[in-house]
Every structure is written in structure tokens, then in C-alpha cells.
Enzyme design. Structure first.
Site, PDB file in Angstrom:
ATOM      1  CE  LYS A 111      -3.818  -2.369   2.227  1.00 20.76           C
ATOM      2  NZ  LYS A 111      -4.680  -2.532   3.504  1.00 20.76           N
ATOM      3  CD  GLU A 146       1.903 -10.098  35.654  1.00 20.91           C
ATOM      4  OE1 GLU A 146       1.018  -9.340  35.783  1.00 20.91           O
ATOM      5  OE2 GLU A 146       2.003 -10.694  34.518  1.00 20.91           O
ATOM      6  CG  HIS A 194      -0.136 -12.192  30.728  1.00 20.07           C
ATOM      7  ND1 HIS A 194       0.760 -11.944  31.704  1.00 20.07           N
ATOM      8  CD2 HIS A 194      -1.067 -11.237  31.216  1.00 20.07           C
ATOM      9  CE1 HIS A 194       0.809 -10.950  32.345  1.00 20.07           C
ATOM     10  NE2 HIS A 194      -0.273 -10.653  32.274  1.00 20.07           N
TER      11      HIS A 194
END
Lengths: 385, 294
Positions: free
Chosen positions: B43, B212, B250
Site C-alpha cells: 500500500k 506480578e 498470560h
């Protein structure tokens, strides 16, 4: 995605690693039939996603049909650390002269692969790592270089395996590393890796964790996912595409984002309650996702209250409010809901929710207060159906 | 001042013509980020709302002076996109895309280290980086962050990063830079990289670290803080009550074999002199105390 032993062996065999012939059996009859085909003696092995099977009585030797049947009947249905055995692997018994350990995984701190090799196999490797760390030879591997044969030879020498199997070990570790990399595994472990009476290296057990993110180039992964054990709630959530983990408390948790969902579970615990689950609904909070989440959480018979914790970033408060209002119009939720809505346009979202508030849906000013309210609501409903 | 990006950062978006790339690329431009180009192999010559599209990153940097790339292409295309960006001459690459296989991450990171050591990678699977008031690259809602200082933020979790920015803004505390490193197994930029950069940044006077469960990145950060950081650090660790063996959302967030627990991370950080909040709100309050005492 954790594989069962027999799936792991199938995976290894596809990369040329030496495994024993065997068959899956779901009933004692099938186990006997398999043993007849394989030839005695055979080993009857429980197929569950948990270690310590031998100690729990999940691995037995069968020398004839009667023995195989007896053991198969005893092992099927056995509860091994919370995993009920529904599947057996019947395998030709091996002649074991020595037991080693070999494995590959990612060392996150080093951001490189890590190989581990030990002449002390057949026992829990974490125990070896804790009690005799020097018994494990480690090698870091640059993923762009791979495991070179010189480095591998050096590594095998450091592990002090029987020198007679050095060449075989170098060859086998190369295949195992290929399985790890080309197979997109997070972890491959052979424990024990045995030397047979005839001096051959042989894979006697297989622990494989595949990377679900790589499924796009491994269409065969889908079959493995079907045997992943999930409790009923997790199964339901998985089918609806939700990131759900079942816990054993009474306060249902719905949050947007994994970190926030974890923080929400923690804060329920801190407030003196017990979280019933972890559920991450991701970035958006539209009515489809919200109603699915509410149904899954409310469907858990232990749940007494539901804490929805939403922080709007790009997703605006109005969109969150609309999602919740629409979801509550669609599904009938028994447990009282405590909602904490913060972030982008939280005030506008709160205004929209105001006419819908009741005993069944209350707003909390912040996360800490929301947790307190959810815990109190759960306690008030303790013992109710 | 800020780390990694500032108002002069010129960004090319790989994947600008896709729906997510376009959405966030234009939001980032509205925020004030210099979004100078997009790329798409077929493009070239077209534009996205006035932003010119080039066939490759190399052509984009040549024509626009872009020095940073932001990647929104689908996961299978990420390794190729990162290499294209590095070879195309940018110095900083931010990968927002989630779901990149671990082996691709490991290979790509090692390749950059070996062949493009001067290039910094952030992500994959991260919310990006924002220097409030100057530059926002990625998916953070810019208005939840208060420009200025004196706090720098580094976080492994997306929504908790937003929560932290929000808590600080509510208390009238500004942020120099907020870096979301993502929770994937091989983060291009880790806690230590960010802590070192914040230590060097004169406008950052305190650091908020959000971690975490899983791995040992927080423990390593604690060691680094004890040895190298002169600035006060406040932390929050998510997953105190996470059961072992269960992946919380995750790839990184899992407690396995007794390793990666929040308790161990909190202890390591505490021993390094870091004040650790038991929830995000409390961490915000602790940071307000630290800022008041600066």
C-alpha cells in the site's frame, strides 16, 4: 499446554527420539488386549497431568494378563493429588541399567535457553537442584546459534554420564533440542532418560509443555487441548473464550485485565473474604462478554456475591455501563453484584447505572471499599442455596 | 525529561493500515505523538488520515526521519517486522501485539542483541510507553496520566499500569515516563533496563514498580535497586493469593514448584528498601508519602 506422558512420547518420537512401543487404554479389557499385542512384561502407567505417579501407585509392572487386569482396575479411578485417572498407557517394560535426567526450557533471567543434564535421574529434579545442585550440568544456549555439537559434547562431559554413552547422548540431546525448538515447547523433560541393559539411551518418561501461542503453525496442537483437565466451571468458561481460573471461595471476581483481576482476587482475600475465581474479560466490556462472564461466575454454586472491577482506559465508562445494563437484562443473576467503575468517563458511566441500582447491583466508590462490600454481602448470604 | 521517548520522537507504525493499528495510531497522534509514517508492503503511496504509507520501514525512516517503530502486525509477522524495523534504522521498537510464540521472542531478542545491539525493543505484548504531555506510543489512554514528574513507572501488567497512573493523578502526582514492559517470557526491555534509565533521568525522583507472580524478574529488580538505585522505589505485586500451577491470564503469571510467588517478591523488594503496597491503592498512598518527603 501440558501434555500427558503418552502424548509427550508421541511428540518426541516424531522428532526421532527413542521411545517404547505402547498403547492407550481407557478400560481394563483394553489394557489386557494392548499388553497381549505388545508382549509381556509391560508397564501400566496412569496418564494424568501431575507428577509423583509412581509413589501414588499409578505405575505398575504387569507380567501376565491377570496382573495387567488387576493393576489396570486398581489404577483407573485412582485419585492422584486431585487428578482422577481415566486413561492408561501400556508400554513395553524396559531393562534399566542407569537413570539420567535431561531437559530444556527458557531461562527468563538470561533471556536464553537453558539445558539441564544430570546423571542423577529418576527422582524429582527440583529435589536434586535443592540438595545437590552440582549434580546438574547446565548450559545456556543462544537461540540464534542453537546447540552446537562441540558445546553439547562439553556439556555431556560435565554431567559425568557413563562415558560409553557419550556419542549417543550428544545425538539424543540434539534431537531433544530440536523437538523443543521446532515443536514450540516451553519445556521438554526426559526423566528418567535411561541406559538399557544393552547400553542404549532410551526415553522412559516425557514431560512436555507446548506454547499455545504457536498453535498457528502446529494445527495438531488442537487435539492435545482436548485432554487438558478442567473442572466444570473452567470448561464452561473455556468454551466461552474467557480467561478463567477456578478457586474455592465465595466471592466471584470479574475484572478487565489479568493484572487487575489478580489484584482483585488479592484484595478480596485482604478484606477477609475468599475469592471464588479469577476472571479476566480483557480490554472491552461489551454486553456479550459481560453476560457470559456473569453467567459463568453466577453458575458456580459456591458464589455468594460478585465483585466486578473495571478500570476504563480506552474503553469508556459509558460503554462499560451499557455492557453491564444490557447483560443484566439478558441473564438472571442470583448473587448480589458490587461494581467498582473507575477510569475514563467513570462519572458518566455511573450516572447511566444509577437508575438500575438495587440490592442486586450496588456501586462502590473504590476498589478497597468494593472488596469490603462484596465480602460482607457474601457473608450475609452464607448457607443459602 | 523522560526515558526512551520524548516530544521529538518520530514514530512509524507497522500495521497502521490494520484496524487496531489505525485506531491507536490516530489516538497517539491526537495525543501529540509525532506519528510520521505507516508501512504496508503493497500500500506504499497511500495514506491513513494523512499519514503517508511506505513499503518498508527503511523507506519510511529515509523519507520522514522516523527513529522509532510501533508494531501492531499479527503475531506470526512480529519477528519479521522487528527485524525490518531494526534493519530500517530505528533505534527503538515497541511491539504491542500479543500471542507471539516464546521461541520467536527468544530468537528475535538474541538476533537484536547480536546484530543490532544499539536498538531497544519494548514488548511484545505490552501497552507501550507514555511520557505524559509529550509522547504516547501504544494503547494507554493518555488522559489518565498527569504530565510532569517526579515519578517514573515501570510495570509488567497493562491494566495495573493504568490503575497506577490514575491513582497518582488523583493525588496530583505527575509522571515522567510510564513503561509497560509486558508479561511475556522474553521481554525486550525488563525492569532493570527501566530502573537504570530512571536512575539516569534527572526529572525522575521516585520510581513505582508494578510486578506480578511468575519468574524472578522482581527479585532481580530488587537486587539491582539495592545496589544501584539512589531514588526511592514503591512497588505493588499482584497475585498474592494465586494458587500454584495455575496460569493467571498470560504466559508469565504462574507460580510453579514454589517459585515465582508474590510473597518471595515482596520479601526481596522489602529487603532492598522498597516500600511495597498490599494493593494498588495503598501503593499509590505510599508513593504520595514518598513524593511529599522529596
Amino acid at each position: 499446554m501440558d501434555l500427558l506422558e503418552h502424548q509427550g512420547k508421541e511428540f518426541f518420537a516424531a522428532y526421532g527420539l527413542p521411545t517404547s512401543p505402547g498403547e492407550v487404554a481407557l478400560a481394563a479389557d483394553e489394557a489386557v488386549a494392548a499388553a497381549e499385542r505388545i508382549g509381556y512384561p509391560v508397564v501400566i502407567k496412569a496418564q494424568v497431568h501431575v507428577g509423583g505417579r509412581g509413589k501414588a501407585g499409578g505405575i505398575k509392572l504387569g507380567t501376565d494378563a491377570g496382573e495387567v487386569r488387576r493393576h489396570a482396575e486398581a489404577i483407573l479411578g485412582l485419585d492422584i493429588r486431585g487428578h482422577v485417572v481415566r486413561r492408561l498407557w501400556i508400554e513395553q517394560a524396559a531393562d534399566i541399567a542407569e537413570e539420567y535426567y535431561a531437559g530444556f526450557t527458557l531461562d527468563r533471567s538470561a533471556r536464553r535457553h537453558l539445558g539441564m543434564l544430570s546423571a542423577q535421574g529418576g527422582v524429582d529434579i527440583e529435589e536434586v537442584a535443592a540438595t545437590a545442585p552440582e549434580a546438574i550440568a547446565r548450559i545456556h544456549i543462544d537461540p540464534t546459534e542453537g546447540l552446537t555439537s562441540e558445546a553439547c559434547r562439553q556439556w555431556v562431559a560435565e554431567a559425568e554420564l557413563n562415558p560409553a554413552v557419550t556419542d549417543q547422548a550428544v545425538e539424543l540431546l540434539d534431537l531433544l533440542y530440536r523437538a523443543y525448538v521446532d515443536g514450540d515447547a516451553d519445556l521438554v523433560e526426559v526423566n528418567p532418560l535411561i541406559v538399557t541393559g544393552e547400553g542404549r539411551l532410551h526415553v522412559l518418561d516425557a514431560k512436555v509443555t507446548l506454547d499455545g501461542n504457536a498453535q498457528f503453525r502446529h494445527p495438531n496442537y488442537a487435539a492435545y487441548d482436548e485432554t487438558v483437565e478442567r473442572d466444570e466451571r473452567e470448561q464452561e468458561a473455556h468454551a466461552r473464550g474467557l480467561q478463567y481460573v477456578g478457586l474455592d471461595g465465595t466471592v466471584g471476581v470479574i475484572a478487565n485485565g489479568a493484572g487487575l483481576a489478580m489484584a482483585t482476587v488479592d484484595i478480596v482475600d485482604e478484606a477477609g473474604g475468599t475469592p471464588a475465581n479469577f476472571l479476566d474479560i480483557g480490554g472491552g466490556a461489551n454486553a456479550d462478554v459481560m453476560s457470559a462472564a456473569l453467567e459463568v461466575v453466577d453458575g458456580d454454586p459456591s458464589v455468594r456475591s460478585i465483585f466486578i472491577n473495571i478500570f476504563g482506559g480506552i474503553t469508556k465508562g459509558e460503554e462499560v455501563a451499557r455492557g453491564i445494563i444490557e447483560a443484566l437484562g439478558r441473564v438472571d443473576i442470583a448473587s448480589p453484584i458490587i461494581l467498582r467503575l473507575d477510569g475514563t468517563n467513570a462519572a458518566e458511566g455511573t450516572e447511566m447505572l444509577r437508575p438500575h441500582l438495587s440490592e442486586g447491583l450496588r456501586l462502590a466508590p473504590d476498589m478497597v471499599e468494593a472488596a469490603r462490600m462484596a465480602v460482607t454481602a457474601a457473608e450475609a448470604r452464607e448457607g443459602r442455596p | 525529561m523522560s526515558i526512551f521517548v520524548d516530544e521529538n520522537t518520530r514514530v512509524v507504525y507497522q500495521g497502521l493500515t490494520g484496524s487496531a493499528g489505525r485506531y491507536y495510531g490516530l489516538l497517539n497522534r491526537d495525543y501529540g505523538t509525532q506519528v510520521v509514517a505507516g508501512t504496508h508492503p503493497r500500500k506504499a503511496g497511500s495514506d491513513v488520515d494523512g499519514i503517508p504509507i511506505f513499503a518498508t520501514v527503511g523507506e519510511a525512516t529515509e523519507a520522514t526521519g522516523a527513529d522509532t517503530s510501533c508494531i501492531f502486525v499479527p503475531a506470526p509477522g512480529v519477528p519479521g517486522a522487528v527485524l525490518e524495523a531494526a534493519e530500517g534504522g530505528v533505534r527503538f521498537i515497541v511491539v504491542i501485539t500479543e500471542g507471539v510464540p516464546m521461541h520467536d521472542e527468544a530468537r528475535t531478542f538474541a538476533h537484536l542483541q547480536r546484530h543490532h545491539p544499539e536498538v531497544r525493543l519494548l514488548g511484545p505484548n505490552c501497552p507501550g510507553v507514555i511520557s505524559p504531555g509529550h509522547c504516547n506510543i501504544g494503547i494507554t489512554a493518555g488522559h489518565i496520566a498527569k504530565p510532569g514528574g517526579p515519578v517514573g513507572i515501570v510495570s509488567r501488567s497493562g491494566t495495573l499500569t493504568y490503575q497506577a497512573l490514575h491513582e497518582l493523578k488523583e493525588k496530583g502526582i505527575g509522571c515522567t515516563t510510564c513503561v509497560g514492559i509486558g508479561g511475556d517470557p522474553v521481554p525486550g526491555t525488563n525492569f532493570i533496563d527501566c530502573l537504570a534509565a530512571f536512575e539516569e533521568d534527572p526529572d525522575t525522583e521516585a520510581v513505582m514498580l508494578i510486578g506480578e507472580i511468575g519468574g524472578s524478574a522482581e527479585e532481580e529488580a530488587a537486587e539491582f535497586i539495592a545496589e544501584h538505585l539512589s531514588k526511592p522505589v514503591v512497588a505493588y505485586i499482584a497475585g498474592m493469593t494465586a494458587p500454584p500451577g495455575k496460569k493467571m491470564g498470560h504466559a508469565g503469571a504462574i507460580v510453579s514448584g514454589g517459585r515465582g510467588t508474590a510473597a518471595a517478591k515482596v520479601e526481596a523488594l522489602g529487603a532492598a528498601g522498597v516500600r511495597v503496597g498490599s494493593n494498588p491503592t495503598q501503593a499509590g498512598e505510599l508513593m504520595a508519602e514518598v513524593v511529599a518527603g522529596l
